[in-house]
Design a protein around this motif. Structure first.
Motif, PDB file in Angstrom:
ATOM      1  N   GLU A  92       0.555  -4.436   6.362  1.00  0.00           N
ATOM      2  CA  GLU A  92      -0.695  -5.186   6.300  1.00  0.00           C
ATOM      3  C   GLU A  92      -1.384  -4.947   4.977  1.00  0.00           C
ATOM      4  N   GLN A  93      -1.967  -6.016   4.435  1.00  0.00           N
ATOM      5  CA  GLN A  93      -2.662  -5.904   3.154  1.00  0.00           C
ATOM      6  C   GLN A  93      -3.887  -5.038   3.356  1.00  0.00           C
ATOM      7  N   HIS A  94      -4.077  -4.077   2.434  1.00  0.00           N
ATOM      8  CA  HIS A  94      -5.136  -3.090   2.617  1.00  0.00           C
ATOM      9  C   HIS A  94      -6.419  -3.493   1.892  1.00  0.00           C
ATOM     10  N   ASN A  95      -6.276  -4.228   0.797  1.00  0.00           N
ATOM     11  CA  ASN A  95      -7.471  -4.660   0.060  1.00  0.00           C
ATOM     12  C   ASN A  95      -7.178  -5.959  -0.671  1.00  0.00           C
ATOM     13  N   SER A  96      -8.183  -6.470  -1.368  1.00  0.00           N
ATOM     14  CA  SER A  96      -8.030  -7.766  -2.048  1.00  0.00           C
ATOM     15  C   SER A  96      -7.914  -7.588  -3.551  1.00  0.00           C
ATOM     16  N   GLU A  97      -7.598  -6.374  -3.977  1.00  0.00           N
ATOM     17  CA  GLU A  97      -7.547  -6.136  -5.414  1.00  0.00           C
ATOM     18  C   GLU A  97      -6.311  -6.779  -6.027  1.00  0.00           C
ATOM     19  N   ASP A  98      -6.191  -6.662  -7.330  1.00  0.00           N
ATOM     20  CA  ASP A  98      -5.107  -7.309  -8.038  1.00  0.00           C
ATOM     21  C   ASP A  98      -4.361  -6.252  -8.850  1.00  0.00           C
ATOM     22  N   PRO A  99      -3.166  -5.840  -8.447  1.00  0.00           N
ATOM     23  CA  PRO A  99      -2.412  -6.340  -7.309  1.00  0.00           C
ATOM     24  C   PRO A  99      -2.931  -5.742  -6.019  1.00  0.00           C
ATOM     25  N   PRO A 100      -2.745  -6.445  -4.904  1.00  0.00           N
ATOM     26  CA  PRO A 100      -3.237  -5.916  -3.637  1.00  0.00           C
ATOM     27  C   PRO A 100      -2.436  -4.693  -3.194  1.00  0.00           C
ATOM     28  N   LEU A 101      -3.140  -3.785  -2.547  1.00  0.00           N
ATOM     29  CA  LEU A 101      -2.480  -2.608  -1.990  1.00  0.00           C
ATOM     30  C   LEU A 101      -2.143  -2.894  -0.532  1.00  0.00           C
ATOM     31  N   PHE A 102      -0.957  -2.465  -0.104  1.00  0.00           N
ATOM     32  CA  PHE A 102      -0.524  -2.696   1.270  1.00  0.00           C
ATOM     33  C   PHE A 102      -0.378  -1.379   2.004  1.00  0.00           C
ATOM     34  N   ARG A 103      -0.710  -1.409   3.273  1.00  0.00           N
ATOM     35  CA  ARG A 103      -0.442  -0.245   4.119  1.00  0.00           C
ATOM     36  C   ARG A 103       0.820  -0.552   4.917  1.00  0.00           C
ATOM     37  N   VAL A 104       1.756   0.378   4.860  1.00  0.00           N
ATOM     38  CA  VAL A 104       3.023   0.193   5.574  1.00  0.00           C
ATOM     39  C   VAL A 104       3.170   1.315   6.592  1.00  0.00           C
ATOM     40  N   ILE A 105       3.329   0.948   7.832  1.00  0.00           N
ATOM     41  CA  ILE A 105       3.504   1.941   8.902  1.00  0.00           C
ATOM     42  C   ILE A 105       4.966   1.915   9.325  1.00  0.00           C
ATOM     43  N   TYR A 106       5.674   2.989   9.025  1.00  0.00           N
ATOM     44  CA  TYR A 106       7.092   3.083   9.376  1.00  0.00           C
ATOM     45  C   TYR A 106       7.239   3.749  10.743  1.00  0.00           C
ATOM     46  N   THR A 107       8.127   3.201  11.549  1.00  0.00           N
ATOM     47  CA  THR A 107       8.419   3.784  12.858  1.00  0.00           C
ATOM     48  C   THR A 107       9.913   4.042  12.971  1.00  0.00           C
ATOM     49  N   ASN A 108      10.286   5.242  13.262  1.00  0.00           N
ATOM     50  CA  ASN A 108      11.689   5.653  13.414  1.00  0.00           C
ATOM     51  C   ASN A 108      12.432   5.647  12.065  1.00  0.00           C
ATOM     52  N   GLU A 109      13.434   6.488  11.982  1.00  0.00           N
ATOM     53  CA  GLU A 109      14.242   6.606  10.772  1.00  0.00           C
ATOM     54  C   GLU A 109      15.447   5.681  10.872  1.00  0.00           C
ATOM     55  N   HIS A 110      15.972   5.324   9.714  1.00  0.00           N
ATOM     56  CA  HIS A 110      17.179   4.488   9.684  1.00  0.00           C
ATOM     57  C   HIS A 110      18.404   5.309  10.098  1.00  0.00           C
ATOM     58  N   THR A 111      19.243   4.677  10.890  1.00  0.00           N
ATOM     59  CA  THR A 111      20.532   5.289  11.207  1.00  0.00           C
ATOM     60  C   THR A 111      21.663   4.476  10.596  1.00  0.00           C
ATOM     61  N   CYS A 112      21.269   3.374   9.891  1.00  0.00           N
ATOM     62  CA  CYS A 112      22.285   2.466   9.346  1.00  0.00           C
ATOM     63  C   CYS A 112      22.799   2.945   7.998  1.00  0.00           C
ATOM     64  N   GLY A 113      22.046   3.833   7.323  1.00  0.00           N
ATOM     65  CA  GLY A 113      22.500   4.380   6.044  1.00  0.00           C
ATOM     66  C   GLY A 113      22.719   3.338   4.975  1.00  0.00           C
ATOM     67  N   THR A 114      21.810   2.339   4.877  1.00  0.00           N
ATOM     68  CA  THR A 114      22.010   1.273   3.903  1.00  0.00           C
ATOM     69  C   THR A 114      21.207   1.447   2.631  1.00  0.00           C
ATOM     70  N   SER A 115      20.354   2.468   2.554  1.00  0.00           N
ATOM     71  CA  SER A 115      19.583   2.650   1.328  1.00  0.00           C
ATOM     72  C   SER A 115      20.451   3.300   0.276  1.00  0.00           C
ATOM     73  N   ASN A 116      20.095   3.088  -0.983  1.00  0.00           N
ATOM     74  CA  ASN A 116      20.810   3.731  -2.074  1.00  0.00           C
ATOM     75  C   ASN A 116      19.903   3.797  -3.288  1.00  0.00           C
ATOM     76  N   SER A 117      20.317   4.545  -4.287  1.00  0.00           N
ATOM     77  CA  SER A 117      19.440   4.764  -5.428  1.00  0.00           C
ATOM     78  C   SER A 117      19.159   3.478  -6.185  1.00  0.00           C
ATOM     79  N   ALA A 118      20.133   2.562  -6.231  1.00  0.00           N
ATOM     80  CA  ALA A 118      19.907   1.314  -6.945  1.00  0.00           C
ATOM     81  C   ALA A 118      18.802   0.499  -6.288  1.00  0.00           C
ATOM     82  N   SER A 119      18.772   0.527  -4.943  1.00  0.00           N
ATOM     83  CA  SER A 119      17.712  -0.193  -4.252  1.00  0.00           C
ATOM     84  C   SER A 119      16.367   0.478  -4.494  1.00  0.00           C
ATOM     85  N   ASP A 120      16.375   1.799  -4.507  1.00  0.00           N
ATOM     86  CA  ASP A 120      15.135   2.520  -4.783  1.00  0.00           C
ATOM     87  C   ASP A 120      14.623   2.162  -6.174  1.00  0.00           C
ATOM     88  N   TYR A 121      15.563   2.043  -7.098  1.00  0.00           N
ATOM     89  CA  TYR A 121      15.208   1.670  -8.459  1.00  0.00           C
ATOM     90  C   TYR A 121      14.556   0.293  -8.469  1.00  0.00           C
TER      91      TYR A 121
END
Length: 263
Positions: A92-121
């Motif tokens: 959900e968008q947290h404010n109306s600034e430019d750029p807007p800040l978003f609040r992200v609520i994560y639930t549960n950890e991934h078990t699919c193992g699809t993240s990698n450093s290139a995606s993080d980059y």
DNA sequence: AGGATTTGACCGTT
DNA sequence: AACGGTCAAATCCT
């Protein structure tokens, strides 16, 4: 087009509750156990790039939440069905600034193992791009203000506190970051483009390649790299003649420095 | 054609 | 009853 459980055809008269029970019954014992094991509650993050966090998500709902001006979007891991990955997040968008800040609520950890450093980059590059865009817009606003003041000489302002040493250092750092970002993004695009045709032959996919499909095949570990810009280099929107220190402040770049390594 | 997104309805909780 | 979370048909997009 929505995939249905094998246990329920489209003409079924089952109630929603019965449908849910069928879905639950069809879940394998192993998946159920895996989900119990990784259910660690929630964590909240604030970010400028909520849609690029190294994982692939599928949106399954959107809702206006009482007291919020912006809707909350619901996402599940793309591999929720295939691998039974229980990870989900609410954005959900947290404010109306430019750029807007978003609040992200994560639930549960991934078990699919699809993240990698290139995606993080890629995720950090998106943040850099958004902040740089905002910086550019501020500079353009400053330019408009300057032009307006040329036409109507300033009577109210005292001379601006022009460029202390600290200010210059901060602006130099910001310039370094912009140059580094552009170079690493160009590198990343080049790698992705060279990998894509091969992927196409291998998988035969028609659609655009999901980010993880491309990056997972890249053996390169790309991370933002701090490359100091030449002192001669001038970025037109950062020129002293354009900038008014009242309008453009150096960015807080600590988060970027933490995620970089010097080449 | 088929995967992704939108959106109104439904369900459980408070 | 109000609210937040989820479902799933319709629609969009490539």
């Amino acid at each position: 087009m929505v995939k249905r459980s094998d246990n329920m055809d489209s003409s079924s008269e089952c109630s929603r509750g019965a449908h849910k029970r069928l879905l639950q019954d069809s879940r394998s014992y192993e998946q159920e156990n895996a989900m119990k094991k990784v259910c660690i509650g929630t964590r909240t993050e604030y970010t400028y790039a909520p849609y690029h966090d190294g994982y692939q998500w599928r949106k399954y709902g959107q809702k206006m939440i009482r007291g919020n001006s912006f809707p909350r979007c619901y996402y599940r891991c793309t591999y929720h069905q295939d691998h039974g990955c229980p990870a989900s997040k609410h954005v959900e968008q947290h404010n109306s600034e430019d750029p807007p800040l978003f609040r992200v609520i994560y639930t549960n950890e991934h078990t699919c193992g699809t993240s990698n450093s290139a995606s993080d980059y890629m995720a950090s590059s998106m943040q850099i791009q958004q902040i740089a865009d905002a910086s550019l817009r501020k500079a353009q606003a400053a330019e408009r203000l300057r032009k307006a003041e040329v036409e109507t000489p300033r009577l109210m302002h005292s001379p601006p506190p022009r460029c202390s040493g600290g200010y210059n250092i901060a602006m130099k750092e910001e310039k370094d970051v912009i140059v580094s970002s552009l170079l690493t993004v160009i590198r990343g695009c080049h790698i992705a483009e060279s990998a894509a045709p091969l992927l196409c032959r291998q998988t035969g996919r028609r659609r655009r390649w999901p980010e993880a499909t491309i990056t997972a095949s890249c053996s390169y570990a790309i991370s933002p790299e701090l490359l100091p810009a030449s002192d001669d280099l001038t970025l037109d929107f950062m020129l002293d003649s354009v900038l008014d220190p009242h309008w453009v402040e150096p960015l807080d770049l600590a988060w970027f420095k933490e995620s970089t390594h010097t080449g």
